[in-house]
Design a protein around this motif. Structure first.
Motif, short mmCIF file in Angstrom:
data_model
loop_
_atom_site.label_atom_id
_atom_site.label_comp_id
_atom_site.label_asym_id
_atom_site.label_seq_id
_atom_site.Cartn_x
_atom_site.Cartn_y
_atom_site.Cartn_z
N GLU A 1 7.61 143.95 -58.96
CA GLU A 1 8.33 142.88 -58.26
C GLU A 1 7.56 142.38 -57.05
OE1 GLU A 1 11.09 141.15 -59.12
OE2 GLU A 1 10.84 142.24 -60.99
N SER B 1 6.10 138.64 -56.51
CA SER B 1 6.46 137.86 -55.31
C SER B 1 5.20 137.38 -54.59
CB SER B 1 7.31 138.70 -54.36
OG SER B 1 8.53 139.03 -54.96
N ASP C 1 3.63 134.57 -56.64
CA ASP C 1 4.35 133.31 -56.46
C ASP C 1 4.04 132.70 -55.10
OD1 ASP C 1 5.44 133.67 -58.95
OD2 ASP C 1 7.40 134.36 -58.20
N TYR C 2 4.04 133.53 -54.06
CA TYR C 2 3.74 133.05 -52.71
C TYR C 2 2.31 132.51 -52.66
CZ TYR C 2 2.75 133.05 -47.74
OH TYR C 2 2.36 132.68 -46.49
#
Length: 117
Positions: free
Chosen positions: A57, A61, A64-65
């Motif tokens: 996860e 994240s 994506d950032y």
């Protein structure tokens, strides 16, 4: 001492009882150790799975950032390039106008104005 005849226990009876109790305690200790080892392994397995899930996860994240941040940086770079291009074009237009004005002045220089007394 297996029968309950009411006779006093002998030292041999007590030694046998102690020996049997030691065996039972050893057996119980082994079972407890096995159960504790089994429980420890299950906890380790579950924690390892949860840690992997959390790691996955976190990586998603950050990915994506990172993608979002890369798009912002590209936009800023493009905006800066467009601004540089627009500034360069405006400067070139001003230089052309200045060149035309100089050319007109040199071809048709302004007449000196006479001082009126």
């Amino acid at each position: 001492m297996d029968d309950l005849t009411g006779e006093p226990a002998t030292l041999g009876d007590l030694n046998q009882l102690e020996h049997r109790m030691d065996q039972k305690l050893d057996s119980m200790e082994q079972r407890i150790d096995q159960k504790m080892d089994s429980m420890e392994q299950r906890i380790i397995d579950k924690m390892t799975k949860h840690l992997r899930d959390m790691q996955t996860e976190l990586l998603r994240s950050f990915s994506d950032y990172s993608k979002s941040n890369d798009m912002r940086l590209r936009k800023i770079e493009i905006d800066a390039e467009n601004l540089n291009d627009a500034t360069t074009r405006r400067l070139a237009a001003l230089e052309m106008q200045m060149h035309e004005v100089r050319g007109r002045i040199l071809l048709d220089p302004p007449q000196p104005t006479s001082a009126v007394s």
